[in-house]
Design an enzyme around this catalytic site. Structure first.
Site, PDB file in Angstrom:
ATOM      1  N   MET A  24       0.838  -1.205   0.000  1.00 19.97           N
ATOM      2  CA  MET A  24       0.000   0.000   0.000  1.00 19.97           C
ATOM      3  C   MET A  24       0.872   1.254   0.000  1.00 19.97           C
ATOM      4  SD  MET A  24      -3.415  -0.882   2.076  1.00 19.97           S
ATOM      5  CE  MET A  24      -2.774  -0.600   3.714  1.00 19.97           C
ATOM      6  N   GLY A  25       2.163   1.086  -0.284  1.00 17.64           N
ATOM      7  CA  GLY A  25       3.025   2.251  -0.439  1.00 17.64           C
ATOM      8  C   GLY A  25       3.512   2.852   0.868  1.00 17.64           C
ATOM      9  N   HIS A  28       8.940   1.542   3.721  1.00 21.01           N
ATOM     10  CA  HIS A  28       9.966   1.508   4.757  1.00 21.01           C
ATOM     11  C   HIS A  28      10.832   0.282   4.481  1.00 21.01           C
ATOM     12  CE1 HIS A  28       7.461  -1.618   6.439  1.00 21.01           C
ATOM     13  NE2 HIS A  28       6.452  -0.772   6.616  1.00 21.01           N
ATOM     14  N   HIS A  31       9.153  -3.103   3.498  1.00 16.52           N
ATOM     15  CA  HIS A  31       8.806  -3.252   2.087  1.00 16.52           C
ATOM     16  C   HIS A  31      10.060  -3.516   1.250  1.00 16.52           C
ATOM     17  CE1 HIS A  31       5.509  -0.409   3.488  1.00 16.52           C
ATOM     18  NE2 HIS A  31       4.804  -1.395   2.999  1.00 16.52           N
ATOM     19  N   SER A 178       4.119   1.773   8.042  1.00 15.78           N
ATOM     20  CA  SER A 178       3.987   3.109   7.454  1.00 15.78           C
ATOM     21  C   SER A 178       3.295   4.038   8.439  1.00 15.78           C
ATOM     22  CB  SER A 178       3.186   3.042   6.152  1.00 15.78           C
ATOM     23  OG  SER A 178       3.762   2.100   5.278  1.00 15.78           O
TER      24      SER A 178
END
Ligand code: AMP
Length: 291
Positions: A24-25, A28, A31, A178
């Site tokens: 989901m972007g 960090h 990911h 995030s």
């Protein structure tokens, strides 16, 4: 790296073995670790980047979810990602069809976030069908999600191999998320109690304690600043609560710290008849989240 918006444009770029990292972007190091692992195994690494509205129960949570496409494009490019799939909502949201993985979705995170895993499973199914990866990488940070997705693949015969990566933690032990950028300075100490509690119980489990409620109580003793929504020992396979630690398990919790709902868990794996905790990996320096 190519930025694409449709399934067809993504598939047109493939060669060889395709590894997908769904996200989901607002990247960090958690990911990035999935991307690095995918890079080692796959010929084509695809990162999907989509804040999935279906998995948010609380509209305010969706509204304030951190977003920064330019930043994420730079980070993915530096991990040598081949295809950055950032679809429009129209490409991603089915009108009438959803995927429900019963029972596993109803436990732990389930009651507090109605529809959450239905939203996750629906979008991951759509990604698998539309992108057709051979491999897909998920974090152990979301242990119940992992159980839901594995079961969905078994039940619906998705020809995708699911690979799990240990939780990446900040230097002080806080699991990277995030959402950590939304923590205020005064939230840090209470947030840290969560991983400390889980890790303490994991140590006791490794030393031979097999009683579920005892392990849960050991973690709870450390967590004094917040009241966890749940704190449970559960089976890795189906997230069912375990009274006895007699199979691969995870000790997991959710707790609200300040305005932010955090989740964390420690996997308790069975290795040659012994319980071995997966403590995850710790960054040596401050996360790029705060740069
Ligand atoms: P998200 O963007 O939060 O949906 O996460 C995308 C993927 O990254 C999921 O498979 C997560 O489980 C994984 N992930 C998120 N945080 C971490 C972390 N701290 N360590 C390892 N994997 C993570």
């Amino acid at each position: 790296m190519e930025l694409v918006r449709t399934f067809a444009d993504s598939q047109a770029l493939y060669r060889g073995l395709v590894g997908l990292v769904p996200t989901m972007g607002f990247f960090h190091e958690g990911h990035l670790a999935l991307m690095k692992t995918a890079r080692l195994a796959a010929d084509t690494v695809v990162v999907s980047h989509f804040v999935n509205p279906l998995q948010f129960h609380d509209p305010a949570d969706l509204e304030r979810y951190p977003r920064n496409l330019e930043r994420d494009l730079d980070l993915a490019a530096s991990e040598e990602v081949d295809v950055f799939f950032a679809p429009a909502a129209t490409e991603m949201l089915p009108a009438l069809t959803t995927v429900v993985v019963r029972e596993i979705s109803e436990r732990m995170e389930g009651p507090g976030r109605p529809g959450h895993f239905e939203g996750v499973a629906t979008i991951v199914a759509k990604l698998f069908a539309g992108l057709q990866p051979h491999l897909a990488y998920f974090g152990r940070k979301d242990a119940q999600q992992l159980a839901v997705i594995r079961r969905m693949c078994t039940d619906l015969s998705f020809p995708v191999r699911i690979l799990a990566h240990p939780t990446v933690r900040e230097p002080d032990g806080l699991a990277l998320s995030s959402r950590n950028v939304l923590l205020r300075p005064e939230d840090r100490a209470p947030a840290l109690e969560l991983s400390r509690g889980l890790l303490k119980a994991a140590e006791v489990a490794e030393a031979g304690e097999r009683d579920g409620p005892t392990l849960e109580a050991i973690a709870r003793e450390v967590i004094t600043s917040t009241e966890p929504e749940y704190l449970e020992l559960a089976s890795q396979e189906n997230a069912a609560r375990l009274v006895e630690l007699n199979r691969p398990a995870f000790l997991a919790l959710a707790a609200k710290v300040g305005n932010v709902r955090l989740i964390d868990n420690v996997a308790l794996d069975l290795v040659g008849g012994q319980i071995v905790a997966d403590r995850g990996v710790r960054l040596a320096q401050t996360s790029l989240l705060y740069r």
